[in-house]
Design an enzyme around this catalytic site. Structure first.
Site, PDB file in Angstrom:
ATOM      1  N   TYR A 127      25.253 -81.070  45.256  1.00  0.00           N
ATOM      2  CA  TYR A 127      24.847 -80.649  43.714  1.00  0.00           C
ATOM      3  C   TYR A 127      23.860 -81.522  43.047  1.00  0.00           C
ATOM      4  CZ  TYR A 127      28.442 -77.256  44.212  1.00  0.00           C
ATOM      5  OH  TYR A 127      29.346 -75.973  44.451  1.00  0.00           O
ATOM      6  N   PHE A 411      39.565 -78.884  38.746  1.00  0.00           N
ATOM      7  CA  PHE A 411      39.288 -77.634  38.319  1.00  0.00           C
ATOM      8  C   PHE A 411      38.150 -76.953  39.045  1.00  0.00           C
ATOM      9  CE2 PHE A 411      36.394 -80.347  35.884  1.00  0.00           C
ATOM     10  CZ  PHE A 411      35.156 -79.719  36.122  1.00  0.00           C
TER      11      PHE A 411
END
Length: 411
Positions: A127, A411
């Site tokens: 990322y 999450f």
């Protein structure tokens, strides 16, 4: 025949089942129980969920949680919590992730939505190229019984403990978590359904362990803390292991009382602590922290959607007046010079023609946003260019937090 062009678009309600199926394949999970599928559908925000398509076939996707993140000093910022990023193994290396990342970030910018995006990374090396910087870290511990001695603070013996049904403790968990969420950067505000999920105790959550157990700490009839944990046998002779979730308490004595119990459960000779902050009090309480095998792991990644809105959403520990020369190839509207002026009361951030004090990639701005990673450390790694002597030190001091940031939930 050449591979067809992959496309990205929002999903419709009937397409969510396929989205969940693809995610299970991508993350090596078996078919979920009906109960877990119901929860997964509840998690997903349909209007923020996208799919990758090869023709008419859905082969990947991603979603966003609408969340609020604590930043220094005790403020909260709306963030887009990027999650459920998945791709079938048959369609890797075809540019789909880049298309999804671009779709999400450009849409957030164009709509003036959240100023910051964030995620946790199953593959950390991926990322950074999309501008996400490592902003928080966490420590895991494996504590053997022979090394579990604690240095107990005064008042520990005044705390009483009792086991309760986890589902009956939802309001306790909500109250205690809410008291802590503004105290540490990186923590996320949780909607009520998230507390319900925490105690749902579905088979997929157990991983061969016991049902969820909950211990509540009390003093003079008032609840002062709680801790969830699970146990499992690990060998002959009644050897066992306990896995402890996040422990929250009002004060050091209550915190110590909970840990004293958790580290001394009968028949348990190893306690695994999955995630605590880098400066967690448990590390100071353990007399032999070295033997707890502390391991540091990356935690939360931060990406600015809009540099100006992100930097003005937090306050600063010391007065700051600095010009950043920001590089951002993936979101070019962020590129250029930005003047940040701020202090403990607030900040402004505007485009400027003034000479740059610091040259920095948007990835590094995300990394320092919560105060756990310093610009000085990144400069020492050759990831920042200082044009004005002393500017890196000044920024490091201004962005600092008096506690280490930490992501309190996945999450």
């Amino acid at each position: 025949m050449p591979a067809s062009e992959l496309s990205v678009r929002p999903l419709s309600e009937p397409e969510l089942s396929r989205f969940i199926e693809v995610d299970n394949v991508a993350f090596l999970d078996g078919p979920p129980t009906p109960e877990m599928t119901e929860w997964q559908r509840r998690f997903l925000e349909l209007d923020r969920t996208i799919g990758v398509f090869d023709g008419q076939a859905q082969v990947g996707g991603a979603s966003i949680f609408t969340m609020r993140l604590t930043v220094p000093e005790g403020r909260q910022v709306p963030i887009a919590g990027v999650s459920w990023v998945n791709m079938l193994p048959t369609h890797r290396r075809r540019g789909a992730l880049t298309k999804m990342m671009r779709h999400q970030l450009h849409d957030l910018h164009e709509r003036g939505a959240e100023p910051v995006a964030s995620l946790t990374a199953s593959h950390p090396a991926i990322y950074g190229r999309y501008g996400y910087g490592r902003a928080t870290y966490a420590v895991t511990l494996t504590i053997k019984r022979e090394h579990n001695a604690l240095r107990l603070p005064p008042g520990t013996d005044d705390v009483t403990l009792r086991l309760v049904d986890p589902k009956s403790a939802i309001e306790i968990c909500k109250e205690k978590y809410s008291q802590h969420v503004l105290r540490r950067p990186g923590m996320l505000e949780k909607p009520h359904w998230w507390y319900e999920y925490d105690v749902a105790d579905l088979p997929e959550m157990r991983d061969g362990q016991s049902s969820l157990r909950m211990v509540v700490a009390e003093r003079d009839g008032a609840t002062v803390g709680y801790a969830p944990y699970r146990t499992k046998p690990t060998g002959p002779g009644h050897q066992g292991e306990a896995n402890v979730g996040s422990v929250y308490a009002d004060d050091p004595a209550a915190y110590a009382a909970l840990w004293r119990m958790l580290l001394n459960v009968d028949l348990v000779n190893t306690v695994v602590v999955g995630s605590i902050p880098m400066d967690d009090p448990l590390l100071a309480m353990l007399e032999s922290a070295r033997y707890a095998d502390p391991t540091v792991k990356d935690n939360l990644y931060i990406r600015f959607v809009d540099v100006d809105r992100a930097l003005t959403a937090r306050t600063y520990a010391t007065p700051i007046d600095v010009v950043f020369e920001v590089a951002d190839e993936f979101c070019p509207w962020n590129a250029g010079r930005w003047r940040l002026v701020g202090d403990e009361k607030g900040a402004t951030c505007e485009r400027t023609e003034l000479a740059a004090d610091i040259g920095v990639d948007v990835r590094e701005l995300g990394a320092i946003y919560l105060g756990g990673v310093t610009l000085r450390a990144l400069a020492d790694a050759g990831q920042v260019v200082e044009h004005t002597t002393g500017a890196v030190r000044a920024v490091s001091k201004a962005f600092a937090s008096d506690v280490q940031p930490w992501l309190s939930l996945g999450f």
